[in-house]
Scaffold this motif. Sequence first.
Motif, mmCIF file in Angstrom:
data_model
loop_
_atom_site.group_PDB
_atom_site.id
_atom_site.type_symbol
_atom_site.label_atom_id
_atom_site.label_comp_id
_atom_site.label_asym_id
_atom_site.label_seq_id
_atom_site.Cartn_x
_atom_site.Cartn_y
_atom_site.Cartn_z
ATOM 1 N N THR A 1 0.427 -1.226 0.090
ATOM 2 C CA THR A 1 -0.091 -0.351 -0.069
ATOM 3 C C THR A 1 0.777 1.425 0.011
ATOM 4 O O THR A 1 1.136 2.206 -0.376
ATOM 5 C CB THR A 1 -0.963 -0.109 1.344
ATOM 6 O OG1 THR A 1 -1.687 -0.876 1.089
ATOM 7 C CG2 THR A 1 -1.815 1.467 1.243
ATOM 8 N N ALA A 2 1.783 1.110 1.050
ATOM 9 C CA ALA A 2 2.729 2.513 0.687
ATOM 10 C C ALA A 2 3.176 2.691 -0.635
ATOM 11 O O ALA A 2 3.485 3.789 -0.912
ATOM 12 C CB ALA A 2 4.043 2.022 1.938
ATOM 13 N N SER A 3 3.480 1.986 -1.239
ATOM 14 C CA SER A 3 4.451 1.559 -2.552
ATOM 15 C C SER A 3 3.805 2.505 -3.397
ATOM 16 O O SER A 3 4.138 2.909 -4.333
ATOM 17 C CB SER A 3 4.467 0.347 -3.271
ATOM 18 O OG SER A 3 3.507 -0.163 -3.520
ATOM 19 N N GLN A 4 2.024 2.873 -2.914
ATOM 20 C CA GLN A 4 1.218 2.882 -4.021
ATOM 21 C C GLN A 4 0.841 4.624 -3.784
ATOM 22 O O GLN A 4 0.299 5.848 -4.855
ATOM 23 C CB GLN A 4 0.345 3.061 -4.411
ATOM 24 C CG GLN A 4 0.159 1.167 -4.622
ATOM 25 C CD GLN A 4 -0.770 0.283 -4.020
ATOM 26 O OE1 GLN A 4 -2.093 1.058 -3.565
ATOM 27 N NE2 GLN A 4 -1.613 -0.757 -4.449
ATOM 28 N N MET A 5 1.714 5.569 -2.941
ATOM 29 C CA MET A 5 1.966 6.845 -2.761
ATOM 30 C C MET A 5 3.135 7.619 -2.650
ATOM 31 O O MET A 5 3.819 7.127 -3.571
ATOM 32 C CB MET A 5 1.914 6.456 -0.326
ATOM 33 C CG MET A 5 0.845 5.740 -0.333
ATOM 34 S SD MET A 5 -0.957 6.902 -0.930
ATOM 35 C CE MET A 5 -1.872 5.555 -0.240
ATOM 36 N N PRO A 6 2.735 8.917 -3.016
ATOM 37 C CA PRO A 6 3.344 9.520 -3.791
ATOM 38 C C PRO A 6 4.637 9.974 -2.854
ATOM 39 O O PRO A 6 5.393 9.976 -1.223
ATOM 40 C CB PRO A 6 3.042 11.087 -3.660
ATOM 41 C CG PRO A 6 2.020 10.934 -2.855
ATOM 42 C CD PRO A 6 1.610 9.308 -3.012
ATOM 43 N N TRP A 7 5.786 9.382 -3.398
ATOM 44 C CA TRP A 7 7.383 9.851 -2.744
ATOM 45 C C TRP A 7 8.357 10.992 -3.283
ATOM 46 O O TRP A 7 8.368 11.108 -4.200
ATOM 47 C CB TRP A 7 8.449 8.869 -2.525
ATOM 48 C CG TRP A 7 7.645 7.054 -1.433
ATOM 49 C CD1 TRP A 7 5.983 6.965 -2.150
ATOM 50 C CD2 TRP A 7 7.601 6.976 0.247
ATOM 51 N NE1 TRP A 7 5.683 5.613 -1.247
ATOM 52 C CE2 TRP A 7 6.985 5.992 0.134
ATOM 53 C CE3 TRP A 7 8.424 7.044 0.573
ATOM 54 C CZ2 TRP A 7 6.839 5.175 1.332
ATOM 55 C CZ3 TRP A 7 8.884 6.650 1.946
ATOM 56 C CH2 TRP A 7 7.602 5.874 2.237
#
Length: 250
Positions: free
Chosen positions: A158-164
């Motif tokens: 799920t975190a990998s689908q967030m903006p970084w």
Amino acid sequence: SAERIVNLVWATLALYWIVSLEDILVQEVVYRFYRHSTVTLAMTDLSWCDFDTKKQYWRKSWTSKSEIRAGLEDLEGDSLLKWTLLTNANRGLGLGSDEDGVPESLSMELLLIPWGSLTETGIKELGPIAAKSICKSEWIYHMSRKQRHYFFKYYPITASQMPWGGTIALDTGHWEDSHLAACARIIEFSANKIEELFINNNRITDDGALLLSEALKHNHTIKKLWMYDNSIGDTGAKAIAGMLRLNGVL
């Protein structure tokens, strides 16, 4: 039958109540108690009054009852898909329509997540349902850097689908190849402008090195990479060397 009509009425009322809850009650609770919160709604423990087999299909439906139930009870399932399975007559239960076979009973869980006071323990206890409900605006504006770090630790997909952007520091010894697979997805997403990546002092093996090398081959934003003190062998080292021949920025 009368029993089916009663069930249909109750299911329809439940649908309207859920909509009202989402639009009015939830917003009011958040406004009154936590300005920076997430509210997640989960439907579980569904059951039907009519007979149910794996091969029986809903009228006008493309999906069998067993598949619908599995989709609704899947903790990793997408919320929009669950809503479709509940309300769409062609793909799911058709709540609010005149279709037969509505659920006889179900359970609903309402969870309020106050980001202002949420610790690592609280993030770990959220579970996959709540983790799926986090949106990009909450990730950017409400979650602290530490909270994002813990979120990546327990829910890497799920975190990998967030903006970084900027610096990603994964040098705390918690990370394995499964986390690096999520990190590779973050790197490959062109909208993420990452400049530094720290993955040293972890338990990354050749498999993780291969994933990272593939993701970095054509990346042009990351200028600094720290990856010492891992468990990378000859195969991983060769993959990294091959990546460096193609990447002109690192």
